[in-house]
Every structure is written in C-alpha cells, then in structure tokens.
Design a protein around this motif. Structure first.
Motif, PDB file in Angstrom:
ATOM      1  N   ASP A  76     -37.267  27.835 100.837  1.00 33.67           N
ATOM      2  CA  ASP A  76     -36.605  27.336 100.388  1.00 33.67           C
ATOM      3  C   ASP A  76     -36.710  27.838  98.426  1.00 33.67           C
ATOM      4  N   ASP A  86     -34.803  45.465 103.348  1.00 34.08           N
ATOM      5  CA  ASP A  86     -35.791  45.549 103.028  1.00 34.08           C
ATOM      6  C   ASP A  86     -36.191  47.335 103.399  1.00 34.08           C
ATOM      7  N   ARG A 146     -32.353  49.935  99.320  1.00 36.78           N
ATOM      8  CA  ARG A 146     -33.282  50.074  97.005  1.00 36.78           C
ATOM      9  C   ARG A 146     -33.035  51.463  96.722  1.00 36.78           C
ATOM     10  N   ALA A 198     -35.645  31.023  96.936  1.00 36.48           N
ATOM     11  CA  ALA A 198     -34.079  30.750  96.331  1.00 36.48           C
ATOM     12  C   ALA A 198     -34.248  30.812  94.666  1.00 36.48           C
ATOM     13  N   GLU A 240     -29.968  41.009  93.597  1.00 34.05           N
ATOM     14  CA  GLU A 240     -30.323  41.633  94.287  1.00 34.05           C
ATOM     15  C   GLU A 240     -31.230  40.656  95.373  1.00 34.05           C
ATOM     16  N   ASP A 241     -31.176  40.987  96.283  1.00 29.68           N
ATOM     17  CA  ASP A 241     -32.089  40.389  97.316  1.00 29.68           C
ATOM     18  C   ASP A 241     -32.135  41.149  98.700  1.00 29.68           C
ATOM     19  N   TYR A 242     -33.149  41.304  99.420  1.00 30.96           N
ATOM     20  CA  TYR A 242     -33.605  41.906 100.430  1.00 30.96           C
ATOM     21  C   TYR A 242     -34.461  41.092 101.434  1.00 30.96           C
ATOM     22  N   LEU A 243     -33.707  41.306 102.885  1.00 31.75           N
ATOM     23  CA  LEU A 243     -34.433  40.436 103.842  1.00 31.75           C
ATOM     24  C   LEU A 243     -34.889  41.610 105.073  1.00 31.75           C
ATOM     25  N   PRO A 244     -36.637  40.660 104.841  1.00 28.49           N
ATOM     26  CA  PRO A 244     -37.508  42.344 106.118  1.00 28.49           C
ATOM     27  C   PRO A 244     -36.929  42.648 106.886  1.00 28.49           C
ATOM     28  N   VAL A 295     -31.257  33.664 106.143  1.00 29.38           N
ATOM     29  CA  VAL A 295     -30.879  34.468 105.506  1.00 29.38           C
ATOM     30  C   VAL A 295     -30.430  33.028 104.801  1.00 29.38           C
ATOM     31  N   PRO A 352     -32.808  31.521 102.309  1.00 32.59           N
ATOM     32  CA  PRO A 352     -32.035  31.725 100.667  1.00 32.59           C
ATOM     33  C   PRO A 352     -31.483  32.562 100.506  1.00 32.59           C
ATOM     34  N   ILE A 353     -30.754  33.522 100.379  1.00 28.00           N
ATOM     35  CA  ILE A 353     -30.108  34.183  99.958  1.00 28.00           C
ATOM     36  C   ILE A 353     -29.221  34.184  99.944  1.00 28.00           C
ATOM     37  N   LYS A 395     -29.189  31.643  97.151  1.00 33.16           N
ATOM     38  CA  LYS A 395     -29.215  32.181  95.304  1.00 33.16           C
ATOM     39  C   LYS A 395     -27.540  32.615  95.146  1.00 33.16           C
TER      40      LYS A 395
END
Lengths: 429, 384
Positions: free
Chosen positions: B324, A187, A192, B328, A212-216, A222, A224-225, A228
């Motif tokens: 989660d 992130d 971005r 997610a 799309e997803d960003y990890l702080p 990881v 949850p990503i 997804k």
C-alpha cells in the motif's frame, strides 16, 4: 491388493486415455482441397486455458455463420457451388501455439483462409507466419491498431472507432464532462497503447489526466489502485478502464464498496466490457457506467434482432451476443463475398477483391477499406440493471478506420493503403 | 492521522488476504515440509463451494436465511478442501515424503487435474462426488467399533460406501435439476455476490471502510487465533508439534504419526478452503483463481520463517502495508517536500506493477542477510 492396484491403474489409464482423445478430437473434418464441391477453412481460437471463456464464443459464432452460408447454398465460385467445411484448432491460450497451429493449417491442411485470434499477443505471434507464407488471417477483435499487415484483415474496431469517440463523449457530454480522467488497465500492450492515445487526446481536448495505473495480469489485488483513484479524484471524475477478464470483477465489486459510484459522480468507461462480461461481473455492480462498441445487442434493427435470435436458437436461450462475436460473424460473410467477387479461392486475387466489399452487418452497413480494416458505426452505451446497453449516441454513419493513430506521437501523420503499391504499410499522408 | 489510519487499514486489508491464503500453507509447508503446489487449487475448491452454497441458499426454502450463507460457506469450504486435501495426502503425498522435488512435481500435476476438473465436470456432479467421498470416509468413523469389527466387516464397508455413493448421486441429480446454472460444465468464471449487509462501506473519521474487507479481516483473525489455540493447547496440536520436531522419537513414544500427518494436512487444506471463501468475496471465481495466490503464499511463508506462525502473520502484514505504501504512492503524500531525485524514484515505483517488483527485490535482499526468514526455528531440530 495387487489385483485392486492393477484394476485401479487400468481404470486410470482408461479414464486418462479417453480424456486425451476427447481433447484431441477437435478436428471436425480432414482437409479436403481436392474434393469437388467442398472448401475447408481454418478456425483458430483458444479452446482451453484462460482465454477459452472468451474465444469459444467466437468459434460458436463462426460455426453458425458457416452453417448459415451452407444452408443458403454455400459459396459460388466460377459458377460452381462449394460447401464450406472447417477445421477447428486450439490455440490453448498460448501464443507460440497459435503460430504453430497456423503453420499446420496453412501447410498441412492447405486452407485458403484462417479465422482466428483474440489477444494482441496471439496476433503478434501469428503475424510472421502469415507474412512469410503469404497466407491470410482474419482477426475479429477491437485492438490498439499501430499495425497494418498485407496478410491480416482486421474486422474489429481501431482506437478511432472506439476509444477516441468514447473519450470525447466522456469529456464533452457525459455527466462528468470537464472533470479529470484516471486511467486503469491490465499491464500489457493493449491498455498501454490505448492509454497513450487517450492521454494525448485528453490533452488536445483541454482536459487533465490525473493518474494512470496498471495491474499485472493474474493479480487481482486492486486496493492500492482504488486508494490512488480516491486521492486523485476526490470530487468525482472519469475513469477509463481497460482491465482484462476477472480483474474487472474485483475492480467493480470493490469500487462500489468505497463509494466510487455514478451516484457520487464517478463514471467508468470500459473498453473490454460487453454483454457477455456484464452477465459475468453482475449488472448490479456496473449499472450506470459506460461502454463503447460498434455492435450492442440492444440495437433494434431487423439485422441485429435476427443475429441475436439465430445465435440463441443455435446455442441456447441464455446466451448473449456481443461486439467481438458480431465482428467474427461479419468476417466470415466478408470472406464469402470477396471469394465470390474474385471468382477463385486464390489468396492474392481474394485480397484484391476484398477491398471495397460491403456487407449489411448486424451493426449496420460496413465496408472493407484499403488498409484492411472495416468502416464501422460507433456507439456509446450506458449499462442498465438488466445487463444490456442503453444506446446514448451513435455516429451518423460508418467511421473510417485509422490503422496508424493520429494522436500517438509515433504514428501521427501516417496511413496505410495496400491497393497502391507506392503506399503500402506505412506512408506519410 | 487520517492518512496514516487509511494507509494502515489498506495495508492490513491486503495483508489479511495474504495471511488467510498463506495460513494453510504455513502449516503444510511450515510444519510438514511438504511443498504443496496444489494449495491454490484447494483455495479454488473453497471458492467454488462458496458459489454452490450461495446458489443453494437462493432456493425458495432457504431464501430467508440467505444473509447468513457466508457463515455456512466457511464450514462447507473447510470440509470440502479438507477432505480433498486428506485424499491428496493419502493417495499421492504420503508416498513421496522426503522427496521434495517429486512432491513438487506431483502436486503441480494435481493442481492441473483439479483445474481441468472444474472446467469439464458440471459443478453439481462435483458436489455429489465430494459428498459421496465425505460420507464414505466418515461413516466408518461414526459407526461403533463393535458394529464394524465382526466377521461381516467387508459387507458393512461395502454397504456404507454404497450408501455414500447413492446419496452422492442423489445430491448430484437433485442439484443439477433444481439449479440449472451448475447442471452443465462450464469454463466460465462465476461470481459470488456478497449478501446485502456485506456490500458498501462504513464511514468513520472521513474514511470509508469496505465491509467485505472488514469481514475478511475478522475471518483471518478468527482463523489465526483458532490455529494458535489448536497447536498450543489441544492434545492433537501438541502431538503435531512433537512430530514436527522429532518424528522418530514421537513415533517411539506412541504417537500415531500417520494420524498426525492426515490431521495436519487436512487442517492446512481446510484453511485453504476458508481462504477461498475470502477470495471469492473480492473477485470472481474461476479455475485459475488459485494460481494467482500461490506465489504470494510461498513468499509469505518463506519470509516469515518456515514453521513459525507468528512469522507468517508479521510477514503478510508487512508485505500488505509495504504494497500500500509503495503502490498507492503514499510516501509522497506523507512527505510532500521530499528532495527531487528521491521523489522521482518514489514516483517511479508508485504503480502496482513496479511495487510488486520492488517488494520482491526487497525480499530477495532481506533473505540474503536472514536466509531463514524473520523468525527462524530455533532449537535442536532433527532433519528428516
């Protein structure tokens, strides 16, 4: 008791004191602009903190390039040969420190040029310093572009020299051609911006971006990503990865565990994974995935082999060279060529002379363009189990750099040209 | 059903990493009230111990047992972090009991020192130093009382320390010559590769369960159970709880509070080491690995209620499941025809960054109503 206490205190202060001087002892030479046959340049990268791992490899490369030039007789200006000396400053992975050290190099050491920076954040922090003092920074990293300063010379790739050809390859010619895209990144500004461009490009190619997803930064959870990605790409697809540093390790280790692998039809294209990172993450987690760079260590040309061999001879046989190092190597040689062409170390003359300078780089021929970026060859590689890239595609010749991206809505139709006073930083095409 | 199960498993997996990381802190901060900002760095030492153990098991003699290195690493990491923790308690924290602000600053300083230590000292020498310290501290305990308490005790002490130093130096040079990777100082992140049986996943009911995550859940479970047993059933555990509740009264009743302090801090630190093993299996190992967990650890302990293990367990699993559910974007999958505005709000928070923000916000709101956390300590406490 009090004696041992005093002894202990004494010892501690000695140890601390010596470690402090060891840290401060980074200056190899003192600024010396009056010396007859020497010219001192500045090198400004992080030698401590989180970015030290990456940036110290650039310092090594820049030192090597300077030593090579000196061994070949130095820089020739006005019929006189100058030996290049350097002052190394530590940006400490802290962006305001980069600005502060830049001021020091310019005002106190009076260096004609600074080679430095890695993160976009450090460049954005240094930019106002160089613009207000009208000094010159050479910046060696592939970045998100959308910037074109008269006081910075960018030798890394712009998105149209890395991510755009890579996206096109993944959509048209990879084993996952035509499948949906998922974008993952850390992130901050580079992922971005890069993903904004990728999304527009995928849309214009007729593909779909399903998420799309960003990890702080600093977070390595990881799970949850990955959940997804599994939901969004049930039948395989393309994952565009702009994660940073150790977040890659967590990501690649864990996607393999849940079966997001090339074997099952998932292909990851990464923009921040070069040979150096492959050896840290472990090729067993990366084999079969893709990368896009201007330089890859496996390029089999005399220049490339010589570059890799000199680096190993200088810094140890277990070391590898990668794209950022090649850019850093090129910028020192391009500065030398520009100074010799201008016949002076004066900033404005060198800036004018720089545009149009050519160099036979390890990646092939490169040339400085009027927008202060380099024309470079783009290569797509697949990571092999021995930690190198197998080069699948490379452009026929150097690709011209676009400082203002033509897919991003905010910069579409704009370009940059510093050789024409009516055009400048951002003009409409 | 499958969806709920998958979500639950993911939540438990995230929660168990949080729990194992926070367990040591729950003891040190919860029971002793010490704000130890170097807790993350004790985890880092555990992670580096795993890395060194892994390299030692790659030597030809130990190669046949390579698959079992993780189990050995847990013990090694517990010892290493425990010893460093005890040293930290003896040298710094003991002098600052009752001064939380000074403790906070001092332990933060220690954390910086430890980070720089692994950057600038070759790992082999670090390992040698730890072994020397371990032996030097253990020998006087192992040797019989009569042997030590004669008039030559000074020389025996000196002798045991010099033996320890000698063995430490030998280990350091042996390690650095046989494993070249750790013979030089490096700020580079290193990588712990799980043995082959721990890679990949198990497919059940259409869900893939990654084996590494399962192993971490098991490690966490065993740690929590043993800590619970220790605190509630063992003699020293009961003494620790007694000192926690009323230090001066316990002192009067003949409990050596100093030993209790050492023991509590040692166990808390050792657990941080075990957490380091777990963390190293998921990501890479570097000087900054601890820093990314420390905030989460304090969050879990504060939310659970200081001084309460059950609270810590429940807090970490609820944070894991919430992460989660929100991160997610599972709420939308579970309830697809959610009304428009609500759906777009849920979608807005369905990224990892926003999920973190939302969870912190929820915790802040929760603490407004229950300032002492989920399970506040009840009963008559004597404040120090």
């Amino acid at each position: 008791m009090s004696l041992t206490k005093r002894l202990f205190l004494g010892l501690t202060s000695v140890v601390l004191g010596s470690s402090i001087t060891a840290c401060g002892g980074g200056n190899q030479s003192v600024g010396c602009t009056d010396c007859d046959d020497q010219i001192t340049v500045g090198i400004l990268h992080s030698l401590s903190g989180t970015m030290a791992i990456s940036e110290s490899t650039l310092v090594d490369t820049e030192k090597m390039a300077i030593e090579e030039i000196n061994a070949a007789g130095g820089v020739e200006v006005g019929g006189k040969r100058y030996e290049i000396k350097y002052i190394v400053e530590d940006g400490a992975s802290d962006w305001p420190t980069f600005a502060e050290k830049s001021k020091k190099l310019i005002d106190q050491d009076k260096v004609p040029v600074v080679f430095g920076g890695w993160t976009s954040a450090s460049r954005k922090a240094m930019l106002p310093v160089y613009e207000s003092k009208d000094a010159f920074l050479y910046y060696p990293i592939q970045y998100e572009a959308q910037e074109c300063s008269n006081n910075i010379f960018y030798t890394g790739a712009t998105p149209n020299q890395q991510s755009e050809p890579a996206t096109e390859f993944m959509f048209k010619r990879s084993p996952a051609a035509g499948k949906p895209f998922f974008l993952v990144g850390s992130d901050y500004v580079f992922p971005r911006t890069s993903n904004t461009i990728t999304k527009e490009q995928v849309k214009s190619l007729g593909g779909t971006v399903v998420g799309e997803d960003y990890l702080p930064l600093g977070n390595t959870e990881v799970a949850p990503i990955i959940a997804k990605i599994k939901k969004a790409l049930p039948n395989g697809g393309v994952i565009i990865n702009t994660l940073n540093g150790d977040q890659n390790v967590a990501f690649f280790k864990q996607i393999q565990d849940v079966g997001i692998t090339p074997k099952n039809g998932y292909y990851v294209m990464s923009y921040s994974i070069a040979e150096e990172e492959i050896s840290t993450i472990g090729p067993e987690f990366l084999a079969g995935h893709y990368g896009a760079w201007n330089y890859m260590m496996s390029i089999n040309t005399p220049q490339s082999r010589k570059f890799a061999r000199s680096f190993k001879n200088r810094w140890g046989n277990d070391r590898v060279v990668a794209d950022p190092q090649e850019s850093a190597y090129n910028m020192v040689y391009l500065w030398k060529a520009a100074v010799e062409k201008a016949g002076t170390f004066d900033d404005n003359a060198v800036r004018e002379a720089l545009v149009g300078v050519k160099f036979n780089a390890p990646q092939g021929p490169v040339q400085v363009m009027p927008n202060h970026h380099l024309s470079q060859t783009v290569r797509i590689g697949q990571i092999t189990s021995n930690g190198q890239f197998k080069i699948l595609e490379s452009t026929d010749g150097p690709v011209l750099p676009q400082a203002w991206n033509q897919f991003a809505p905010s910069s579409k139709g704009f370009a940059c040209d510093w050789t024409d006073s009516r055009k400048g930083e951002k003009y409409r095409l | 059903m499958q969806l709920i199960l998958e979500s639950l498993f993911n939540g438990v997996a995230i929660g168990s990493v949080l729990l194992i990381a926070a367990l040591g802190l729950a003891i040190v901060f919860g029971l002793m009230g010490v704000i130890n900002l170097a807790h993350g760095e004790l985890m880092m030492l555990g992670a580096y111990s795993t890395y060194i153990t892994q390299l030692i098991f790659k030597l030809p003699i130990l190669m046949p047992f390579y698959n079992a290195y993780v189990i050995v690493a847990i013990a090694v990491a517990f010892l290493v972090s425990g010893v460093v923790g005890i040293l930290l308690e003896r040298s710094v924290i003991r002098r600052l009991y009752g001064n939380p602000l000074e403790t906070l600053l001092a332990t933060w300083g220690v954390s910086l020192i430890l980070q720089q230590f692994v950057r600038s000292v070759p790992l082999a020498y670090g390992a040698g130093l730890i072994i020397a310290l371990l032996l030097g501290l253990l020998l006087p305990i192992v040797l019989s009382k009569e042997f030590i308490s004669n008039r030559y005790d000074r020389f025996i002490k000196l002798g045991s320390w010099s033996i320890a130093t000698l063995i430490g130096v030998l280990t350091a040079s042996g390690l650095s010559s046989s494993i070249s990777k750790i013979g030089r100082a490096s700020a580079r992140n290193v990588d712990v590769t799980a043995p082959s049986w721990m890679r990949g996943g198990i497919d059940l009911w259409g869900i893939t369960f990654p084996v590494t995550r399962l192993v971490i859940i098991v490690i966490t479970l065993i740690s929590v159970l043993s800590v619970t047993w220790f605190l509630n059933r063992s003699v020293w555990g009961i003494r620790i709880r007694a000192v926690t509740q009323n230090r001066s009264m316990s002192d009067c009743l003949g409990i050596s509070t100093e030993t209790v302090d050492i023991l509590t801090f040692g166990i808390g630190s050792g657990l941080a080491g075990v957490a380091g093993v777990a963390v190293s299996l998921l990501g890479s190992v570097g000087p900054n690995v601890g820093g990314s967990y420390i905030v989460g650890c304090f969050m879990v302990v504060v939310l659970g209620g200081v001084g309460n293990l059950i609270g810590t367990v429940i807090a970490s699993f609820s944070i894991g499941i919430l992460t989660d559910l929100i991160g997610a974007g599972r709420l939308l999958t579970i309830w697809p025809d959610m009304p428009g505005p609500l759906a777009s709000t849920v979608d807005f928070f369905a990224t990892t960054s926003m999920a973190r923000v939302l969870i912190f916000a929820l915790i802040v709101i929760f603490l407004q109503f229950r300032p002492a956390g989920l399970f506040p300590q009840k009963g008559r406490m004597v404040e120090a």
